[in-house]
Design an enzyme around this catalytic site. Structure first.
Site, PDB file in Angstrom:
ATOM      1  N   CYS A 128       0.840  -1.201   0.000  1.00 16.49           N
ATOM      2  CA  CYS A 128       0.000   0.000   0.000  1.00 16.49           C
ATOM      3  C   CYS A 128       0.873   1.248   0.000  1.00 16.49           C
ATOM      4  O   CYS A 128       1.444   1.621   1.035  1.00 16.49           O
ATOM      5  CB  CYS A 128      -0.910   0.001   1.221  1.00 16.49           C
ATOM      6  SG  CYS A 128      -1.880  -1.511   1.412  1.00 16.49           S
ATOM      7  N   ALA A 134      -1.646  11.229  -3.950  1.00 14.29           N
ATOM      8  CA  ALA A 134      -0.209  10.943  -4.041  1.00 14.29           C
ATOM      9  C   ALA A 134      -0.008   9.620  -4.766  1.00 14.29           C
ATOM     10  O   ALA A 134       0.063   8.567  -4.140  1.00 14.29           O
ATOM     11  CB  ALA A 134       0.430  10.909  -2.656  1.00 14.29           C
ATOM     12  N   GLY A 135       0.053   9.701  -6.093  1.00 14.19           N
ATOM     13  CA  GLY A 135       0.351   8.523  -6.891  1.00 14.19           C
ATOM     14  C   GLY A 135       1.809   8.585  -7.322  1.00 14.19           C
ATOM     15  O   GLY A 135       2.714   8.157  -6.611  1.00 14.19           O
ATOM     16  N   TRP A 162      -5.574   2.128  -4.892  1.00 15.67           N
ATOM     17  CA  TRP A 162      -4.992   1.295  -5.954  1.00 15.67           C
ATOM     18  C   TRP A 162      -4.157   0.150  -5.386  1.00 15.67           C
ATOM     19  O   TRP A 162      -3.146  -0.237  -5.965  1.00 15.67           O
ATOM     20  CB  TRP A 162      -4.128   2.122  -6.912  1.00 15.67           C
ATOM     21  CG  TRP A 162      -4.775   3.359  -7.436  1.00 15.67           C
ATOM     22  CD1 TRP A 162      -4.315   4.637  -7.313  1.00 15.67           C
ATOM     23  CD2 TRP A 162      -6.005   3.438  -8.172  1.00 15.67           C
ATOM     24  NE1 TRP A 162      -5.183   5.514  -7.905  1.00 15.67           N
ATOM     25  CE2 TRP A 162      -6.243   4.808  -8.452  1.00 15.67           C
ATOM     26  CE3 TRP A 162      -6.944   2.497  -8.595  1.00 15.67           C
ATOM     27  CZ2 TRP A 162      -7.358   5.245  -9.144  1.00 15.67           C
ATOM     28  CZ3 TRP A 162      -8.055   2.945  -9.289  1.00 15.67           C
ATOM     29  CH2 TRP A 162      -8.245   4.297  -9.558  1.00 15.67           C
ATOM     30  N   THR A 164      -3.389  -3.533  -4.813  1.00 19.26           N
ATOM     31  CA  THR A 164      -3.683  -4.897  -5.224  1.00 19.26           C
ATOM     32  C   THR A 164      -3.842  -5.755  -3.970  1.00 19.26           C
ATOM     33  O   THR A 164      -2.967  -5.757  -3.105  1.00 19.26           O
ATOM     34  CB  THR A 164      -2.554  -5.456  -6.100  1.00 19.26           C
ATOM     35  OG1 THR A 164      -2.448  -4.670  -7.291  1.00 19.26           O
ATOM     36  CG2 THR A 164      -2.809  -6.901  -6.489  1.00 19.26           C
ATOM     37  N   GLU A 397       2.874   1.158 -10.991  1.00 17.07           N
ATOM     38  CA  GLU A 397       4.289   1.135 -10.599  1.00 17.07           C
ATOM     39  C   GLU A 397       5.128   2.116 -11.418  1.00 17.07           C
ATOM     40  O   GLU A 397       6.256   1.840 -11.804  1.00 17.07           O
ATOM     41  CB  GLU A 397       4.839  -0.284 -10.705  1.00 17.07           C
ATOM     42  CG  GLU A 397       4.167  -1.212  -9.710  1.00 17.07           C
ATOM     43  CD  GLU A 397       4.915  -2.515  -9.526  1.00 17.07           C
ATOM     44  OE1 GLU A 397       6.149  -2.466  -9.378  1.00 17.07           O
ATOM     45  OE2 GLU A 397       4.257  -3.560  -9.524  1.00 17.07           O
ATOM     46  N   THR A 399       4.009   5.500 -14.137  1.00 21.70           N
ATOM     47  CA  THR A 399       3.495   5.682 -15.490  1.00 21.70           C
ATOM     48  C   THR A 399       4.635   5.796 -16.493  1.00 21.70           C
ATOM     49  O   THR A 399       5.791   6.009 -16.130  1.00 21.70           O
ATOM     50  CB  THR A 399       2.642   6.955 -15.576  1.00 21.70           C
ATOM     51  OG1 THR A 399       3.497   8.090 -15.318  1.00 21.70           O
ATOM     52  CG2 THR A 399       1.501   6.930 -14.565  1.00 21.70           C
TER      53      THR A 399
END
Length: 417
Positions: A128, A134-135, A162, A164, A397, A399
């Site tokens: 996480c 904050a990406g 986001w 998983t 992970e 762009t």
């Protein structure tokens, strides 16, 4: 140090063929169903556990392969089967890499086995890092971890997105801010053990592709974890923060000209640096799958009395597709070999591999749809699903734009924005 080679050894070939068989016989037949259901394919994960693919032992064998080719070879074969199901099988690996990259030997031995469970009771784990605001900009992270010295506990508050396996994981690895004044250098990673009060699943996302992989928000409301759950330990963290503060006072905050393997700016970046070539390998697998469908279709589909591959326009597309796939694989293999053998990414080779492979997957899957024509646009053929799945590789992970930024900064040493 292992010599770099483009030839798999006999043991690697045996593993590759085993994985390919599982992907063909178990993953592919289930792909369309779980894509439609948009649910975690627990039965397939359990089958992978039964044969030893979903296990700590298998992951460790591939991760520590001295040639560096174990992980990319495994990823390519599984994602050749189906990206959504494969991500459900390997998604735990990102959390495991987070512990391997930042944790102590004791933490590695304690927590990674709990991430997988066993063949009779499979578990998953979640890494996480991203947040609603904050990406790519990890310096804007707001999730805070505050140390309660009296109880030797860390108190974590914030929302992750986001993620998983977020919310359904047995073990969550959470990146949080411990010193806001240091920006991205003031981050640390924490283990949130199973059943910890205050952690809950937020929104589950309905996605364009990789639908068989669970993606959700993770809400942390006064989550308390023992001091031992700080990856790397408090002494190491205090030393790292002290060095960062000294550099800040000296005016040394900035982007270094190059970042070698293992010499990264923060906990989240350590994990992503380790996983980028693996993501590139996933993209290669999806691209290869779409290319093979298109090639077979072009050789059997007849128009005007001859196979459509006889047409130069189709044949040249297939030639370009195969060339790009092979080039992407070579970039992934080079970066993977460099990583395992301690070679610094002086030209951002990890980002190069992820960038080129992910862009290749998007382009190749689109070309596959074009070659199949109207059939390619329907769900009766798998290339439309592969095209939807491929879109994620240029996003998660890091762009494609971030990869280009990393490469440009590494090559120039300039703080390009």
């Amino acid at each position: 140090m292992a010599e770099f080679t483009m030839e798999l050894n006999d043991e690697q070939k045996e593993v590759r063929d085993w994985l390919h068989g599982f992907a063909a016989d178990v993953i592919r037949p289930a792909a369309a169903e779980w894509d439609e259901r948009e649910e975690t394919p627990w039965p397939v994960i359990q089958e992978a556990a039964k044969v030893g693919i979903y296990s700590l032992d298998f992951y460790a064998q591939q991760y520590f392969d001295p040639t560096g080719l174990g992980i990319p070879m495994a990823m390519e074969e599984l994602f050749w089967g189906d990206a959504g199901i494969a991500l459900s099988i390997v998604g735990t690996g990102l959390a495991a890499v987070g512990v391997l990259a930042n944790g102590t030997e004791e933490q590695i031995g304690t927590w990674i086995p709990q991430m997988y469970g066993d063949a009779n009771d499979v578990k998953v784990a979640a890494f996480c890092s991203s947040e609603p605001d904050a990406g790519s900009d990890v310096a804007s992270m707001r999730t805070r971890a505050v140390y309660d010295e009296a109880k030797d506990e860390w108190v974590i508050n914030g929302t992750k997105t986001w993620a998983t396996n977020g919310g359904i994981a047995n073990v969550h690895v959470v990146v949080a801010v411990v010193d806001p004044e240091l920006g991205s250098k003031g981050h640390a990673s924490f283990i949130v053990p199973p059943g910890t009060p205050g952690l809950s699943q937020g929104q589950k996302f309905k996605k364009h592709g990789i639908r068989a992989s669970h993606t959700a928000e993770v809400v942390l409301d006064n989550v308390r974890v023992p001091g031992s759950c700080l990856l790397g330990g408090k002494q190491k963290l205090d030393e790292r923060l002290a060095r960062a503060r000294e550099r800040a006072k000296a005016g040394g905050v900035g982007v270094p000209p190059a970042e070698g393997w293992g010499r990264v700016k923060n906990a989240a970046m350590a994990t992503f640096e380790a996983s980028r070539p693996a993501v590139g390998a996933m993209a290669v697998g999806t691209a290869r799958a779409a290319y093979e469908v298109a090639l077979d279709y072009a050789m059997t589909r007849e128009q005007f009395g001859r196979p459509i591959i006889d047409n130069q326009g189709v044949a040249f597309q297939l030639a370009d597709m195969r060339t790009a796939i092979d080039a992407a694989r070579l970039l992934v293999w080079r970066a993977s070999w460099m990583a395992v053998n301690g070679k610094p990414f002086n030209a951002a080779e990890g980002s190069m591999s992820k960038l080129f492979a992910s862009e290749t997957a998007k382009k190749v899957t689109a070309q596959a749809i074009q070659i199949l024509g109207g059939n390619g646009y329907t769900r009766e053929y798998p290339v439309e699903r592969m095209h939807r799945d491929a879109a994620i590789y240029t996003i998660f992970e890091g762009t494609s734009e971030i990869q280009r930024l990393v490469i440009a900064r590494t090559l120039s040493g300039m703080p390009i924005r």
